[in-house]
Design a protein around this motif. Structure first.
Motif, short mmCIF file in Angstrom:
data_model
loop_
_atom_site.label_atom_id
_atom_site.label_comp_id
_atom_site.label_asym_id
_atom_site.label_seq_id
_atom_site.Cartn_x
_atom_site.Cartn_y
_atom_site.Cartn_z
N MET A 1 -18.17 44.29 65.73
CA MET A 1 -17.60 42.97 66.60
C MET A 1 -16.08 42.96 66.47
N ARG A 2 -15.52 42.51 67.60
CA ARG A 2 -14.16 42.55 67.50
C ARG A 2 -13.67 41.38 68.29
N ASP A 3 -13.10 40.21 67.39
CA ASP A 3 -12.49 39.29 68.11
C ASP A 3 -13.39 38.32 69.16
N LEU A 4 -14.54 38.32 68.59
CA LEU A 4 -15.55 37.70 69.67
C LEU A 4 -15.23 36.06 69.67
N ARG A 5 -15.22 35.84 71.20
CA ARG A 5 -14.71 34.41 71.46
C ARG A 5 -16.01 33.77 72.34
N VAL A 6 -16.65 32.75 71.98
CA VAL A 6 -17.45 32.12 72.72
C VAL A 6 -17.09 30.65 73.18
N THR A 7 -16.95 30.12 74.34
CA THR A 7 -16.73 28.83 74.64
C THR A 7 -17.60 28.36 75.47
N PHE A 8 -18.09 26.92 75.54
CA PHE A 8 -18.85 26.21 76.38
C PHE A 8 -17.97 25.20 76.80
N THR A 9 -18.47 24.57 78.10
CA THR A 9 -17.83 23.36 78.74
C THR A 9 -18.85 22.09 78.41
N ARG A 10 -18.37 21.26 77.74
CA ARG A 10 -19.46 20.05 77.44
C ARG A 10 -18.72 18.88 77.81
N GLY A 11 -19.22 18.25 78.60
CA GLY A 11 -18.36 16.96 79.07
C GLY A 11 -16.95 17.09 79.62
N GLY A 12 -16.85 18.07 80.18
CA GLY A 12 -15.46 18.61 80.85
C GLY A 12 -14.50 18.92 79.73
N ARG A 13 -14.87 19.14 78.39
CA ARG A 13 -14.11 19.58 77.47
C ARG A 13 -14.55 21.19 76.82
N ARG A 14 -13.52 21.78 76.31
CA ARG A 14 -13.84 23.23 76.30
C ARG A 14 -14.31 23.30 74.68
N VAL A 15 -15.51 23.81 74.41
CA VAL A 15 -15.91 23.72 72.97
C VAL A 15 -15.65 25.23 72.65
N HIS A 16 -14.79 25.40 71.56
CA HIS A 16 -14.68 26.82 71.15
C HIS A 16 -15.68 26.89 69.77
N ALA A 17 -16.90 27.51 70.37
CA ALA A 17 -17.93 27.70 69.44
C ALA A 17 -17.68 28.66 68.29
N VAL A 18 -17.30 29.90 68.96
CA VAL A 18 -16.94 31.41 68.17
C VAL A 18 -15.36 31.24 68.89
N ASN A 19 -14.43 31.66 67.70
CA ASN A 19 -13.11 31.63 68.16
C ASN A 19 -12.07 32.65 67.24
N GLY A 20 -13.07 33.74 67.34
CA GLY A 20 -12.15 35.16 66.58
C GLY A 20 -13.06 35.39 65.57
N LEU A 21 -14.15 36.35 65.81
CA LEU A 21 -15.13 37.08 65.02
C LEU A 21 -15.03 38.34 64.96
N SER A 22 -14.88 38.98 63.75
CA SER A 22 -14.94 40.47 63.58
C SER A 22 -15.83 40.92 62.37
N TYR A 23 -16.35 41.91 62.52
CA TYR A 23 -16.79 42.62 61.24
C TYR A 23 -17.46 43.91 61.78
N ASP A 24 -18.03 44.55 60.68
CA ASP A 24 -18.54 45.94 60.84
C ASP A 24 -19.86 45.86 60.31
N LEU A 25 -20.83 46.82 60.85
CA LEU A 25 -22.09 46.64 60.49
C LEU A 25 -22.57 48.18 60.35
N SER A 26 -23.05 48.71 59.18
CA SER A 26 -23.34 50.12 59.12
C SER A 26 -25.06 50.12 59.23
N GLU A 27 -25.50 51.17 59.55
CA GLU A 27 -26.82 51.38 59.64
C GLU A 27 -27.40 51.11 58.05
N GLY A 28 -28.59 50.37 58.24
CA GLY A 28 -29.24 50.04 56.95
C GLY A 28 -28.35 48.90 56.11
#
Ligand SMILES: Nc1ncnc2c1ncn2[C@@H]1O[C@H](COP(=O)(O)OP(=O)(O)O)[C@@H](O)[C@H]1O
Ligand SMILES: [Mg+2]
Length: 343
Positions: free
Chosen positions: A1-28
């Motif tokens: 995961m690298r610099d994930l960003r997720v926004t929603f528009t709610r009531g005309g405003r931008r909701v920054h639900a995820v605003n920069g998420l990075s991590y690695d995950l190995s098998e197991g």
């Protein structure tokens, strides 16, 4: 995961639900993602499942074994959902159909992910119910969800999640609604499954103690951002982000995970529709400076240890006696459970 960003528009405003998420995950691997309510944990996980509402705008990258999941078209992601990545939610009641026998629900899930005929799928369903240690699996097969306890229902939900033999299981607060004893049993089950099936697990929790006891690596989220990411033991020995330190400060000992709410830190997390400039923790931070008006980048400052803070050097060291990792030997190396064992 690298610099994930997720926004929603709610009531005309931008909701920054995820605003920069990075991590690695190995098998197991078991990775814990922790953070207060509203910090973006669930939205970040749902992105991996392709389970965001159409209004969501997603950027960044989520690579799964070489395949980009961000922007994957719905028919493709439908194949991935369940067969590569499965998710278990907090409330098992809502994940189950109240009007269908649990055996039928698992059998259908199996048939969705395989070409087994009905009889073979039923056999497999009973096998799965045994795998998750549902007591009297053959008899329970013919029961409805309301006839089962909360813990048993969550076992059924986990069995359904396993139907497609996923390589990654996301447990989103999967034990939060259960009493402490049942929580420990479900956690033991997840660990056992991770070992037996070689699955990776993302453990989403607001409970730092829980994360510390079970995960190899921990991501701490704040206001939609990853703010610290490190091997669990390292995080407790050498915390760098003031927010993480504040969380750690109130955990008495790692040996007895609190299984409670995150400790109280004065002030409120920012409104994701009105994020402050710069470091989102700045208004609550006791070591912030003018520099923090600029957002600190999330960087790997030491091998495997990432943080987003201009003053990470100043945060270290915590009082070693107070550091919960000081005397325990959590999951850092081999995915070992806490003291409650893993029968
Ligand atoms: N469908 C949606 N539309 C608008 N805002 C949302 C939606 N889903 C989540 N959010 C907002 O995104 C933020 C992060 O939510 P969530 O990932 O559920 O937090 P967590 O799981 O850490 O408690 C919250 O402020 C929440 O209100
Ligand atoms: Mg959530």
């Amino acid at each position: 995961m690298r610099d994930l960003r997720v926004t929603f528009t709610r009531g005309g405003r931008r909701v920054h639900a995820v605003n920069g998420l990075s991590y690695d995950l190995s098998e197991g691997e078991i990775l814990a993602i922790i953070g207060e309510s509203g910090s973006g944990k669930t939205v970040g996980a749902r992105t991996l499942m392709g389970l965001l509402p159409p209004s969501a705008q997603v950027s960044g990258s989520a690579m799964f074994d070489g395949t980009e999941l961000v922007g994957m078209p719905e028919p493709t992601i439908r194949h991935w959902r369940g067969s590569e990545i499965a998710m278990v939610f907090q409330d098992p009641t809502r994940s189950l159909n109240p009007t269908m026998k649990i055996g039928t629900q698992i059998t259908e899930a199996i048939r969705q992910h395989s070409d087994l005929d009905r009889a073979a799928a039923r056999d497999r369903a009973v096998e799965l119910l045994k795998l998750v240690h549902l007591p009297a699996a053959e008899r329970r097969f013919h029961e409805y969800p309301h006839q089962l306890s909360g813990g048993m229902r969550q076992r059924v939900v986990i069995a359904i999640a396993l139907a497609g033999e996923p390589r990654l299981l996301i447990a989103d607060e999967a034990t939060s609604a259960l009493d402490v004893t049942t929580q420990a049993q479900i956690m033991s089950l997840l660990l056992e499954l991770q070992e037996r099936l070689g699955m990776a697990i993302i453990l989403i929790s607001h409970d730092l103690g829980l994360a510390a006891s079970y995960a190899q690596n921990v991501v701490v989220m704040y206001a939609g951002r990853a703010v610290e990411y490190a091997p669990a033991r390292q995080l407790f020995r050498d915390v760098r982000m003031p927010y993480t330190r504040a969380l750690l400060g109130a955990i008495p000992q790692l040996e007895r995970p609190s299984h409670g709410q995150l400790p109280v830190i004065s002030g409120q997390p920012p409104d994701p529709a009105a994020l402050p400039e710069g470091c989102p923790f700045r208004p609550r931070c006791d070591i912030s400076t003018d520099k923090c008006a600029e957002a600190p980048p999330f960087l790997e400052h030491m091998p495997g240890h990432w943080w987003a803070c201009w003053h990470g050097e100043a945060v270290h060291p915590v009082d070693p006696a107070a550091a919960p990792g000081a005397s325990a030997s959590p999951a850092a190396s081999a995915g070992v459970a806490g003291e409650d064992g893993r029968s």
